[in-house]
Design an enzyme around this catalytic site. Structure first.
Site, PDB file in Angstrom:
ATOM      1  N   SER A  46       0.835  -1.081  -0.005  1.00 45.26           N
ATOM      2  CA  SER A  46       0.068  -0.034  -0.076  1.00 45.26           C
ATOM      3  C   SER A  46       0.847   1.268   0.043  1.00 45.26           C
ATOM      4  O   SER A  46       2.161   1.152   0.509  1.00 45.26           O
ATOM      5  CB  SER A  46      -0.897   0.048   1.291  1.00 45.26           C
ATOM      6  OG  SER A  46      -1.467   1.216   1.575  1.00 45.26           O
ATOM      7  N   TYR A  65      -2.870   0.003   9.846  1.00 45.38           N
ATOM      8  CA  TYR A  65      -2.928  -0.522   8.567  1.00 45.38           C
ATOM      9  C   TYR A  65      -1.525  -0.085   8.098  1.00 45.38           C
ATOM     10  O   TYR A  65      -1.081  -0.909   7.219  1.00 45.38           O
ATOM     11  CB  TYR A  65      -4.090   0.024   7.495  1.00 45.38           C
ATOM     12  CG  TYR A  65      -4.179  -0.439   6.134  1.00 45.38           C
ATOM     13  CD1 TYR A  65      -4.552  -1.494   5.720  1.00 45.38           C
ATOM     14  CD2 TYR A  65      -3.632   0.573   5.324  1.00 45.38           C
ATOM     15  CE1 TYR A  65      -4.486  -2.050   4.551  1.00 45.38           C
ATOM     16  CE2 TYR A  65      -3.795   0.016   3.790  1.00 45.38           C
ATOM     17  CZ  TYR A  65      -4.253  -1.028   3.526  1.00 45.38           C
ATOM     18  OH  TYR A  65      -4.356  -1.576   2.328  1.00 45.38           O
TER      19      TYR A  65
END
Length: 273
Positions: free
Chosen positions: A155, A168
């Site tokens: 990500s 995250y």
């Protein structure tokens, strides 16, 4: 088909896609099948996994739904044995399972000191352990095969500091490190397995839709900030991940291992100035 294009063919290979019931994972599963791979769609929801597999079969591909939880090693082992009995091997693993939880995300104005440790553990487990365990289970079956390729999903939050998404971000940064570690480990022990990762930029999915867009489809303040810092000036379309996926999965990248490829519209290249 020219020799160059043949390098992108996955004809005869077997691919497992964890998180194959999600928006991005489903597109990846369909893309692999379109390139000739036989695809196992792995997700916790059996009906959703079967729906993706049926889409692939309706388009002329070969796919099977393999319901399992990426955090349950016993279930993953069951899927592995089923696939080895069905197709006699596994060549490609795409670790698309993952996501975020509200409890591991700071709300506007909230303090880090009120964050629940349990939610942080859940997000790290889902993303990091949910990548490691499939590698441990399916990677063993891939060892020694000619075309072994593992593709993890990272990500922008792994390498760029994005506000609010603390859990995250930490988990995806761990996936980047795990990708490089596995690439060295598998590369030096003659397993024949390459390990790389894709770092998507901002794509609209069910988990981030409300964060980036309003009910009328207009951008939230955060969504507008993202687009303003993306040189191509928009969010990505899920299908735009497929080209990089097929390159990393097939022989076109057979001397490529240990890298994280951004597919982000230039987000990671832009300072904002």
């Amino acid at each position: 088909m020219t020799d160059s294009l043949n390098r992108f063919s996955l004809e005869g290979r077997v691919a497992v896609v964890t998180g194959g019931t999600g928006v991005l994972g489903g597109v990846m599963a369909r893309g692999l099948a379109a390139a000739g791979a036989r695809v196992a769609v792995l997700g916790r929801n059996e009906a959703n996994a079967e729906a993706v597999a049926e889409d692939i079969r309706a388009a002329g591909g070969e796919a099977v739904a393999t319901p399992a939880d990426v955090l349950n090693e016993e279930q993953l082992l069951g899927v592995r044995e089923d696939l080895l009995g069905r197709w006699s091997g596994i060549d490609i693993l795409v670790n698309a399972a993952g996501g975020n939880l509200p409890g591991a995300t700071l709300a506007p104005g909230a303090s880090l000191f009120g964050l629940e440790p349990a939610a942080m553990r859940q997000v790290v487990d889902l993303n990091l352990m949910g990548t490691f365990l499939p590698v441990k289970v399916f990677g063993e079956a891939m060892t020694g095969r000619e075309h072994g390729s593992i593709i993890n999903i990272s990500s922008m939050a792994a390498d760029r500091t994005l506000t609010r998404v603390i859990g995250y971000s930490a988990a995806k940064a761990g996936i980047d490190n795990l990708t490089r570690w596995l690439a060295v480990e598998f590369g030096t022990n003659s397993s024949g397995i390459r390990v790389n990762a894709i770092a998507p930029g901002f794509f609209i999915g069910e988990q981030n839709r409300r964060l980036l867009t309003n009910e009328d489809g207009s951008l939230t303040e955060r969504g507008a900030q993202v687009v303003a810092h993306t040189p191509l000036g928009r969010f990505g379309e899920p299908e735009e991940l497929t080209g990089t996926l097929l390159w990393l999965a097939g022989d076109a990248s057979r001397f490529v291992t240990g890298i994280v490829v951004p597919v982000d519209g230039g987000f990671s290249a832009f300072s904002g100035v």
